[in-house]
Design a protein around this motif. Structure first.
Motif, PDB file in Angstrom:
ATOM      1  N   ALA A  96       0.826  -1.206   0.000  1.00  0.00           N
ATOM      2  CA  ALA A  96       0.000   0.000   0.000  1.00  0.00           C
ATOM      3  C   ALA A  96       0.860   1.256   0.000  1.00  0.00           C
ATOM      4  CB  ALA A  96      -0.927  -0.006   1.219  1.00  0.00           C
ATOM      5  N   ALA A  97       1.932   1.245   0.787  1.00  0.00           N
ATOM      6  CA  ALA A  97       2.818   2.406   0.838  1.00  0.00           C
ATOM      7  C   ALA A  97       3.517   2.626  -0.500  1.00  0.00           C
ATOM      8  CB  ALA A  97       3.852   2.207   1.946  1.00  0.00           C
ATOM      9  N   TYR A  98       3.902   1.552  -1.160  1.00  0.00           N
ATOM     10  CA  TYR A  98       4.541   1.655  -2.483  1.00  0.00           C
ATOM     11  C   TYR A  98       3.594   2.295  -3.490  1.00  0.00           C
ATOM     12  CZ  TYR A  98       6.536   0.086  -6.938  1.00  0.00           C
ATOM     13  OH  TYR A  98       7.035   0.038  -8.216  1.00  0.00           O
ATOM     14  N   ALA A  99       2.325   1.870  -3.459  1.00  0.00           N
ATOM     15  CA  ALA A  99       1.341   2.449  -4.381  1.00  0.00           C
ATOM     16  C   ALA A  99       1.114   3.926  -4.079  1.00  0.00           C
ATOM     17  CB  ALA A  99       0.033   1.675  -4.287  1.00  0.00           C
ATOM     18  N   ARG A 161       5.388   4.562   3.842  1.00  0.00           N
ATOM     19  CA  ARG A 161       5.195   5.510   2.753  1.00  0.00           C
ATOM     20  C   ARG A 161       6.153   6.691   2.880  1.00  0.00           C
ATOM     21  NH1 ARG A 161       2.562  10.997   2.298  1.00  0.00           N
ATOM     22  NH2 ARG A 161       1.914  11.137   0.113  1.00  0.00           N
ATOM     23  N   GLN A 162       6.346   7.183   4.103  1.00  0.00           N
ATOM     24  CA  GLN A 162       7.305   8.261   4.314  1.00  0.00           C
ATOM     25  C   GLN A 162       8.713   7.818   3.938  1.00  0.00           C
ATOM     26  OE1 GLN A 162       6.556   9.065   8.465  1.00  0.00           O
ATOM     27  NE2 GLN A 162       5.203  10.794   8.012  1.00  0.00           N
ATOM     28  N   PHE A 163       9.037   6.575   4.248  1.00  0.00           N
ATOM     29  CA  PHE A 163      10.366   6.048   3.896  1.00  0.00           C
ATOM     30  C   PHE A 163      10.514   5.936   2.384  1.00  0.00           C
ATOM     31  CE2 PHE A 163      13.348   2.609   3.090  1.00  0.00           C
ATOM     32  CZ  PHE A 163      14.420   2.963   3.901  1.00  0.00           C
ATOM     33  N   TYR A 164       9.487   5.435   1.708  1.00  0.00           N
ATOM     34  CA  TYR A 164       9.541   5.281   0.254  1.00  0.00           C
ATOM     35  C   TYR A 164       9.608   6.627  -0.459  1.00  0.00           C
ATOM     36  CZ  TYR A 164       8.526   0.270   0.551  1.00  0.00           C
ATOM     37  OH  TYR A 164       8.596  -1.081   0.801  1.00  0.00           O
ATOM     38  N   THR A 185       9.645  -4.289  -9.298  1.00  0.00           N
ATOM     39  CA  THR A 185      10.358  -3.120  -8.775  1.00  0.00           C
ATOM     40  C   THR A 185      10.241  -3.049  -7.267  1.00  0.00           C
ATOM     41  OG1 THR A 185       9.927  -1.905 -10.826  1.00  0.00           O
ATOM     42  CG2 THR A 185      10.540  -0.616  -8.896  1.00  0.00           C
ATOM     43  N   TRP A 186       9.033  -3.291  -6.767  1.00  0.00           N
ATOM     44  CA  TRP A 186       8.846  -3.286  -5.307  1.00  0.00           C
ATOM     45  C   TRP A 186       9.657  -4.393  -4.654  1.00  0.00           C
ATOM     46  CZ3 TRP A 186       6.341  -7.408  -2.677  1.00  0.00           C
ATOM     47  CH2 TRP A 186       6.158  -7.202  -1.304  1.00  0.00           C
ATOM     48  N   TRP A 187       9.654  -5.571  -5.246  1.00  0.00           N
ATOM     49  CA  TRP A 187      10.327  -6.729  -4.647  1.00  0.00           C
ATOM     50  C   TRP A 187      11.847  -6.590  -4.677  1.00  0.00           C
ATOM     51  CZ3 TRP A 187       8.921 -10.824  -1.797  1.00  0.00           C
ATOM     52  CH2 TRP A 187       9.816 -11.886  -1.697  1.00  0.00           C
ATOM     53  N   ASN A 188      12.393  -6.109  -5.791  1.00  0.00           N
ATOM     54  CA  ASN A 188      13.847  -6.084  -5.962  1.00  0.00           C
ATOM     55  C   ASN A 188      14.507  -4.811  -5.454  1.00  0.00           C
ATOM     56  OD1 ASN A 188      13.919  -8.617  -7.198  1.00  0.00           O
ATOM     57  ND2 ASN A 188      13.597  -7.768  -9.241  1.00  0.00           N
ATOM     58  N   ILE A 189      13.762  -3.712  -5.341  1.00  0.00           N
ATOM     59  CA  ILE A 189      14.377  -2.441  -4.973  1.00  0.00           C
ATOM     60  C   ILE A 189      13.839  -1.927  -3.630  1.00  0.00           C
ATOM     61  CG2 ILE A 189      14.685  -0.025  -5.633  1.00  0.00           C
ATOM     62  CD1 ILE A 189      14.642  -0.889  -8.542  1.00  0.00           C
ATOM     63  N   PHE A 190      12.543  -1.718  -3.564  1.00  0.00           N
ATOM     64  CA  PHE A 190      11.972  -1.057  -2.390  1.00  0.00           C
ATOM     65  C   PHE A 190      11.991  -1.941  -1.154  1.00  0.00           C
ATOM     66  CE2 PHE A 190      10.613   1.651  -5.736  1.00  0.00           C
ATOM     67  CZ  PHE A 190      10.414   2.899  -5.167  1.00  0.00           C
ATOM     68  N   LEU A 191      11.670  -3.205  -1.322  1.00  0.00           N
ATOM     69  CA  LEU A 191      11.639  -4.091  -0.161  1.00  0.00           C
ATOM     70  C   LEU A 191      13.024  -4.271   0.468  1.00  0.00           C
ATOM     71  CD1 LEU A 191       9.405  -5.535   1.359  1.00  0.00           C
ATOM     72  CD2 LEU A 191       9.928  -7.606   0.070  1.00  0.00           C
ATOM     73  N   PRO A 192      14.088  -4.520  -0.321  1.00  0.00           N
ATOM     74  CA  PRO A 192      15.422  -4.624   0.303  1.00  0.00           C
ATOM     75  C   PRO A 192      15.883  -3.335   0.966  1.00  0.00           C
ATOM     76  CG  PRO A 192      15.433  -5.628  -1.880  1.00  0.00           C
ATOM     77  CD  PRO A 192      14.133  -4.903  -1.752  1.00  0.00           C
ATOM     78  N   LEU A 193      15.568  -2.174   0.353  1.00  0.00           N
ATOM     79  CA  LEU A 193      15.998  -0.910   0.928  1.00  0.00           C
ATOM     80  C   LEU A 193      15.273  -0.575   2.223  1.00  0.00           C
ATOM     81  CD1 LEU A 193      16.294   1.351  -2.261  1.00  0.00           C
ATOM     82  CD2 LEU A 193      18.159   0.400  -0.896  1.00  0.00           C
TER      83      LEU A 193
END
Length: 279
Positions: A96-99, A161-164, A185-193
């Motif tokens: 939800a935060a990614y969206a 969401r603030q972090f993203y 993109t969410w799985w490979n970039i945002f989730l690890p970060l």
């Protein structure tokens, strides 16, 4: 002797140490009180503080709670729910935060403010409607009742969401050029970060789920599905004023919380930092 070791503490620093140690003692004394009381023989607890910390001590109370009630089953229920809820809720919150952070869609700001407004309502205010929904879905008195209502917490969505928002959009554009879709993109970039913030939120969710009493108390009737917080009143009788058994089971239930705090306190501090991030 090193120069910095020979310096005298300034008055503000000394006062800070005094306040810190005082707060530490205030926090430790109730735990010590609980442990000592749990080790006293049943019926021997007295009102005098000094004599409470003197022998005799025994572990018979711990043996009794394991023999008189399915403590191990309640512990397994608590561990299961306290692990499943953070994992599923963080996946839900992260998506939800990614969206909300990186995907443009109509009424995005309105959706975010609706989610944010959920933080203004105490859980007790929605407990009746939640019970009616759970009853309508026929999930009461099951693990579904303990897990599903906890997956829609707004706090995780807001913090993640603030972090993203702080992750550059150029990373998203580069992922698109490499052929990554939204999920990849969410799985490979945002989730690890987001591992630090996810770890902090996982700990807070674990602690909150482990200590939750009101909703499990209302939604669970079968003794085999009890979690520890709703199993503890089993040892409290209105006809018996002795406090050793309640303190014993409370001390036992506090062990996982203390272990989590000792080994993951740096993530708890990070979590407090993240909750103070300005949008």
């Amino acid at each position: 002797m090193p120069e910095h070791a020979s310096r005298k503490l300034s008055l503000p620093v000394l006062l800070l140490y005094i306040v810190a140690f005082s707060l530490a003692i205030i926090c430790i004394v109730p735990i010590l009180w609980m442990v000592v009381t749990s080790l006293k023989p049943e019926g021997s607890v007295i009102g005098e503080i000094g004599r409470r910390f003197l022998p005799p001590f025994t572990f018979e109370n711990y043996q009794y709670i394991f023999e008189s009630a399915p403590i191990v089953r309640w512990t397994m229920n608590s561990l299961f729910v306290s692990m499943v809820v953070p994992i599923l809720s963080l996946i839900n919150a992260s998506l939800a935060a990614y969206a909300l952070s990186k995907i443009n869609f109509s009424y995005k700001k309105i959706v975010f403010w609706v989610i944010l407004s959920g933080m203004m309502l105490p859980g007790e205010a929605t407990i009746v409607s939640l019970y009616m929904v759970a009853n309508g879905l026929d999930i009461l008195d099951s693990y579904y009742a303990l897990i599903l209502p906890a997956l829609a917490g707004p706090l995780g969505v807001v913090i993640i969401r603030q972090f993203y928002d702080g992750i550059p959009n150029e990373l998203v554009d580069a992922a698109k050029i490499d052929g990554c879709g939204l999920f990849k993109t969410w799985w490979n970039i945002f989730l690890p970060l987001s591992k630090p913030v996810m770890a902090a939120l996982f700990i807070f969710s674990f602690l909150g789920t482990w200590n939750d009493f009101l909703w499990p108390f209302l939604s669970i009737q079968t003794e085999e599905l009890y979690t520890l917080p709703i199993g503890i009143p089993f040892f409290m009788s209105s006809y018996n004023q002795d406090e050793t058994l309640p303190m014993t089971v409370n001390a036992y239930a506090s062990v996982p919380i203390i272990i989590v705090f000792i080994f993951f306190q740096k993530y708890i501090v990070k979590g407090i930092t993240f909750t103070g991030i300005k949008g």
